[in-house]
Design a protein around this motif. Structure first.
Motif, PDB file in Angstrom:
ATOM      1  N   UNK A  60      25.102  17.720 -14.827  1.00 32.07           N
ATOM      2  CA  UNK A  60      25.687  16.670 -15.916  1.00 32.07           C
ATOM      3  C   UNK A  60      25.791  17.248 -17.157  1.00 32.07           C
ATOM      4  N   UNK A  61      24.701  17.986 -17.787  1.00 30.85           N
ATOM      5  CA  UNK A  61      24.714  18.578 -19.092  1.00 30.85           C
ATOM      6  C   UNK A  61      25.661  19.821 -19.113  1.00 30.85           C
ATOM      7  N   UNK A  62      25.403  20.680 -18.115  1.00 31.84           N
ATOM      8  CA  UNK A  62      25.913  21.921 -18.046  1.00 31.84           C
ATOM      9  C   UNK A  62      27.542  21.710 -17.937  1.00 31.84           C
ATOM     10  N   UNK A  63      27.995  20.729 -17.149  1.00 34.28           N
ATOM     11  CA  UNK A  63      29.391  20.572 -17.138  1.00 34.28           C
ATOM     12  C   UNK A  63      30.144  19.864 -18.242  1.00 34.28           C
ATOM     13  N   UNK A  64      29.277  19.094 -18.934  1.00 37.52           N
ATOM     14  CA  UNK A  64      29.539  18.533 -20.102  1.00 37.52           C
ATOM     15  C   UNK A  64      29.818  19.433 -21.241  1.00 37.52           C
ATOM     16  N   UNK A  65      28.746  20.339 -21.427  1.00 33.22           N
ATOM     17  CA  UNK A  65      28.847  21.358 -22.370  1.00 33.22           C
ATOM     18  C   UNK A  65      29.781  22.218 -22.391  1.00 33.22           C
ATOM     19  N   UNK A  66      30.017  22.626 -21.093  1.00 34.02           N
ATOM     20  CA  UNK A  66      31.291  23.797 -20.555  1.00 34.02           C
ATOM     21  C   UNK A  66      32.650  23.322 -20.977  1.00 34.02           C
ATOM     22  N   UNK A  67      32.665  21.913 -20.931  1.00 39.95           N
ATOM     23  CA  UNK A  67      34.057  21.296 -21.003  1.00 39.95           C
ATOM     24  C   UNK A  67      34.327  21.013 -22.601  1.00 39.95           C
ATOM     25  N   UNK A  68      33.288  21.306 -23.637  1.00 40.83           N
ATOM     26  CA  UNK A  68      33.466  20.954 -24.886  1.00 40.83           C
ATOM     27  C   UNK A  68      33.529  22.366 -25.890  1.00 40.83           C
ATOM     28  N   UNK A  69      33.694  23.403 -25.099  1.00 45.37           N
ATOM     29  CA  UNK A  69      33.950  24.579 -25.871  1.00 45.37           C
ATOM     30  C   UNK A  69      34.644  24.374 -27.337  1.00 45.37           C
ATOM     31  N   UNK A  70      36.114  23.800 -26.911  1.00 44.92           N
ATOM     32  CA  UNK A  70      36.913  23.616 -28.191  1.00 44.92           C
ATOM     33  C   UNK A  70      36.213  22.709 -29.214  1.00 44.92           C
ATOM     34  N   UNK A  71      35.855  21.829 -28.706  1.00 43.71           N
ATOM     35  CA  UNK A  71      35.263  20.812 -29.642  1.00 43.71           C
ATOM     36  C   UNK A  71      34.192  21.413 -30.578  1.00 43.71           C
ATOM     37  N   UNK A  72      33.337  22.133 -30.022  1.00 42.85           N
ATOM     38  CA  UNK A  72      32.237  23.098 -30.732  1.00 42.85           C
ATOM     39  C   UNK A  72      32.761  23.907 -31.502  1.00 42.85           C
ATOM     40  N   UNK A  73      33.846  24.567 -31.205  1.00 40.65           N
ATOM     41  CA  UNK A  73      34.740  25.612 -32.126  1.00 40.65           C
ATOM     42  C   UNK A  73      35.045  24.671 -33.310  1.00 40.65           C
ATOM     43  N   UNK A  74      35.857  23.592 -32.974  1.00 43.92           N
ATOM     44  CA  UNK A  74      36.379  22.603 -34.303  1.00 43.92           C
ATOM     45  C   UNK A  74      35.156  22.528 -35.098  1.00 43.92           C
ATOM     46  N   UNK A  75      34.234  22.005 -34.452  1.00 45.66           N
ATOM     47  CA  UNK A  75      32.855  21.481 -35.141  1.00 45.66           C
ATOM     48  C   UNK A  75      32.353  22.592 -36.419  1.00 45.66           C
ATOM     49  N   UNK A  76      32.230  23.874 -35.686  1.00 52.02           N
ATOM     50  CA  UNK A  76      31.929  24.840 -36.500  1.00 52.02           C
ATOM     51  C   UNK A  76      32.759  25.199 -37.688  1.00 52.02           C
TER      52      UNK A  76
END
Length: 871
Positions: free
Chosen positions: A763-779
């Motif tokens: 659940x966590x791995x899939x969740x974070x794998x699908x949020x790469x763009x979100x993490x990029x925007x936050x950075x």
């Protein structure tokens, strides 16, 4: 010019491109599917191996798989039983005569038909050589029996000399030939060994096949033995009132009940395990598919239909599913093949022949693969539906990131980049921003975790040790009863002769280390009854087949008020016809029997409630004319009478546990209150004493008790007058079985726990794998690598906390209900709340959070590249 439609080729090319583009998502999906196959197959295989080995242990010890029998069955009844749909095998067993070895060891010549031998006896034997006898001078026997004739290396056709006891009592020597032999595991010190003969031998000896001594059968349904008995009584015409049907629970069902408590619990466990696998795959599929919504939206813009999108998604899903199934099946097959047969054969089946547990279960493998395949298809369909129901514009604009990031969170991150409180708030909003996704994730996680706790409850509660620990630590008492010494009455034994002397009792109770609060005595007396004089005993007379006018010994046991109330609850729950009020008032008694009453006789016994039962002095048995005296002339031996309160089957699985003295078939055993006993005027005797010991005192107590019992046996001139049971020795002898049972159930609990853990991790791995763009925007708006690590770790902690709270609030009632359900079927079940496993699971959740956060920290440098591509 004809234009050919090339859509399918384009679909295939697009599917291949998408598949190659996101190998990480495909790998995660394949791992989830592979783990599901592995864990499902391992769970089913381990559970089946444990149940199967328990089943083999029992049938080999009993020497048969038959669990239904009809005594003295006629040919008509045999034909009727063959037509019953709930019996899948019906055979005949006919006793021919006794035979003796040169050393005078008694054995029985028995004939069984092909069905009885092939389907009910042979499965309990191993190393079968030869064939069942066909000729008049042929026999088939076990290697153990043949050894009693000096044959240590049997051969087909080998001669065996036997001494036959003819029906008229004369003995004749005769030579037989061995047509076959086998290895059995029956205790010949308890059971009379059987030697099989042909039907031709019966005909030569002028022995009619019917009435058969037993018509034996094996049921083909899962109903209880009691239910099967009722059906047979209803469907078969009884030849006489005392003809009895015996039914036991199917042995495979006994083992399922011993492992899981009951069949419904076992089926529920299977359903929940499958549901865990479904939630694991669905969770990963839905999160992974959500990431691809924008890409499928672009396809919609260029005219791709929903049906074509489905085909593209299903084509890729098929690749992941097949790859995962193949890998999971291979790893699971190898792991189970190595683990299960070794444990069961080397440790569990020791001394009981080879185990037929191969370690590879093609049926379970196919079932697991099928379940996972269907689950993957359903999960993918649900995920694809989220894409197809959106318009092209909605799909292109879709993002899993919270829409408020660009406003509120952006300001907080830019103004308070070092404020851990703001990171906590962001992490909490990230977790809770999609209530539906959070609910689905939590449900899937909780189902796995609750199942893990439930498996631990089953493992600890059904431990064999719990069953053995219900016994007292030590028990000392009389081995048989007064019926063993009729010649000593009245010269050596009379109504006032103690069973255990006061001196012996004092010596026992003076031993240091006894827990005085646990001392329990079985008290009462012996008496004589006349089954022909009392109407209340008429059903008993029919059941044991005594001739009219004979007297019998009886055992009278005193029970306290607490036990009477337990008995009252049992009678009420089972809806039995018993006069508890009269028993409670000290005016009556209950006759206990070992499943010796037919249905008709039990009805007759119920009609006798309220009629008196007279008890007589032991001295009456010494008078050879007592059996022929009428009621008026036997009053010189009379001690009094009590009203009959009913007949109860002591062997019923729900009968309240009662510590008794010698009891079994053909023993007249009465229970009554102290008030009723005193009315009869017998002196109170102590039959047995039991107690528990203080910790670490077992060995010392056992040594002293052994000396006391030995001395008393020497005084009585019968070396087996008194017995001693030390429960700790029984526990020691069962350690191998206990360890293997714990190992197997522990492995099952581990596998199920892994389903929950994998569900959480995926659940966590899939969740974070699908949020790469979100993490990029936050950075891009000020979140540094350290803050990203903290945020991811905090999100995982929030998931863990929600899961743990949910596990306590929802899991506790669930496992308590599970324990209560098993307790109803398994009296020795002990509910132990799995605090240790709950703590271990909690720690593992936080460890997984830490590992994932570290991985995200190390990969955070790649987010800048993603942001550049995105821009």
């Amino acid at each position: 010019m004809e234009i050919h439609n090339n859509n399918r080729a384009v679909e295939k090319e697009l599917a291949t491109a998408y598949y190659k583009k996101d190998r990480r998502k495909n790998t995660i999906m394949s791992i989830a599917i592979g783990m599901s196959v592995l864990l499902l197959y391992a769970a089913f295989s381990i559970a089946d191996g444990k149940v199967r080995s328990d089943y083999l242990t029992d049938i080999r010890g009993m020497g048969t798989t038959a669990n239904v029998s009809l005594q003295n069955g006629s040919k008509k009844q045999y034909e009727q039983m063959q037509k019953l749909s709930y019996l899948d095998a019906v055979g005949i067993e006919k006793d021919a005569m006794n035979v003796y070895t040169a050393d005078g060891i008694r054995q029985e010549l028995v004939y069984v038909d092909d069905t009885a031998f092939d389907k009910m006896l042979a499965p309990a034997y191993t190393d079968i050589c030869g064939e069942y006898p066909e000729n008049v001078d042929e026999i088939m026997a076990s290697e153990t029996v043949l050894e009693q004739y000096g044959i240590t290396d049997p051969k087909i056709g080998q001669d065996v000399d036997m001494e036959l006891e003819m029906p008229d009592g004369t003995k004749v020597k005769r030579q037989f030939k061995v047509s076959g032999f086998y290895r059995d595991y029956i205790d010949i010190s308890i059971n009379v060994p059987k030697i099989y003969v042909s039907e031709a031998f019966l005909q030569e000896s002028d022995i009619s096949l019917f009435p058969a001594d037993k018509i034996i059968a094996r049921q083909g349904t899962v109903e209880s033995g009691a239910q099967i008995e009722q059906w047979v009584y209803s469907d078969i015409d009884m030849e006489y009132d005392s003809q009895q049907v015996y039914g036991e629970n199917p042995m495979i069902m006994q083992k399922i009940n011993g492992t899981f408590g009951s069949l419904p619990v076992a089926v529920s466990c299977v359903v929940i395990v499958v549901l865990c696998a479904f939630m694991l795959i669905y969770n990963v599929s839905s999160i992974a598919m959500a990431r691809d919504i924008r890409q499928y939206g672009m396809l919609k813009v260029i005219g791709t239909t929903n049906r074509q999108i489905k085909r593209i998604a299903f084509r890729n899903n098929m690749k992941n599913t097949l790859r995962g199934i193949c890998v999971g099946a291979a790893v699971g097959g190898i792991a189970v093949k190595i683990f299960v047969p070794y444990v069961l054969q080397v440790l569990y089946m020791r001394g009981l022949g080879k185990s037929d547990v191969t370690g590879f279960y093609a049926g379970y493998m196919i079932f697991s693969a099928f379940i996972v395949f269907i689950t993957s298809f359903i999960a993918e369909s649900a995920a694809v539906r989220q894409v197809t129901k959106k318009s092209a514009i909605e799909a292109i604009r879709y993002t899993m990131a919270d829409k408020t990031i660009s406003k509120r969170n952006k300001r907080k991150i830019s103004r308070k980049t070092n404020d851990s409180i703001s990171l906590s708030g962001i992490a909490w909003r990230n977790v809770t921003r999609s209530k539906r996704k959070l609910a689905v994730s939590m449900i899937s996680i909780l189902i796995g975790m609750i199942m893990a706790l439930g498996s631990n409850v089953i493992m600890t509660g059904t431990d064999i040790t719990n069953e053995l620990e219900q016994n007292p630590d030590f028990e000392v008492g009389i081995l048989t009863g007064v019926f063993r010494y009729p010649d000593k009455i009245p010269q050596e034994i009379n109504d006032d002769t103690p069973v255990m002397t006061d001196e012996m009792i004092d010596d026992i109770l003076s031993i240091n280390g006894i827990d005085e609060d646990t001392i329990d005595k079985t008290c009462g007396s012996y008496a004589v009854i006349r089954t022909d004089q009392d109407e209340a005993l008429a059903p008993r007379l029919e059941s044991i087949g005594e001739d009219a006018g004979t007297s019998s010994f009886a055992t009278l046991q005193i029970v306290d008020d607490v036990y009477v109330e337990r008995l009252a609850q049992y009678v009420k729950a089972e809806k039995l016809t018993v006069d508890i009020d009269t028993l409670r008032q000290g005016e009556g008694c209950i006759l206990l029997h070992h499943h010796e009453m037919s249905q008709i006789l039990q009805q007759k016994a119920d009609d006798e409630i309220g009629n008196p039962i007279h008890f007589y002095s032991l001295e009456a048995s010494a008078n050879p004319k007592f059996d022929y005296l009428d009621q008026q002339n036997i009053q010189d031996y009379g001690k009094g009478s009590l009203n009959c309160c009913g007949y109860l089957d002591f062997t019923d699985e729900n009968f309240p546990k009662l510590q008794t003295t010698s009891m079994g078939n053909n023993i007249n055993y009465f229970i009554m209150t102290k008030k009723a006993f005193n009315k009869l005027g017998f002196s109170e005797k102590t039959f047995d004493i039991s107690f528990n010991s203080v910790k670490n005192k077992d060995t010392g107590i056992n040594q002293k008790l052994s000396q006391i019992v030995q001395n008393e046996n020497e005084k009585s001139a019968d070396m087996d007058t008194y017995y001693l049971n030390a429960n700790y020795q029984l526990l020691d002898s069962e350690q191998s079985r206990i360890k293997v049972a714990r190992l197997m159930l522990g492995a099952l609990a581990f596998v199920i726990s892994m389903i929950g853990i994998m569900n959480y991790a995926n659940t966590l791995i899939s969740e974070y794998a699908s949020r790469k763009c979100e993490f990029a925007v936050m950075q891009s708006i000020g979140l540094d690598r350290r803050q990203l690590w903290k945020m991811v770790f905090l999100e995982g902690c929030f998931y863990s906390i929600i899961a743990i709270i949910g596990l306590i609030l929802a899991g506790s009632p669930a496992i308590c209900g599970l324990g209560a359900a098993i307790r109803k079927k398994l009296v020795y079940f002990k509910f132990i709340y799995p605090w240790k496993l709950l703590i271990v699971l909690s720690i593992m959740l936080f460890i997984i959070n830490l590992i994932i956060a570290v991985v995200m920290y190390r990969k955070s440098q790649d987010f800048a590249k993603i942001r550049g591509n995105y821009e």
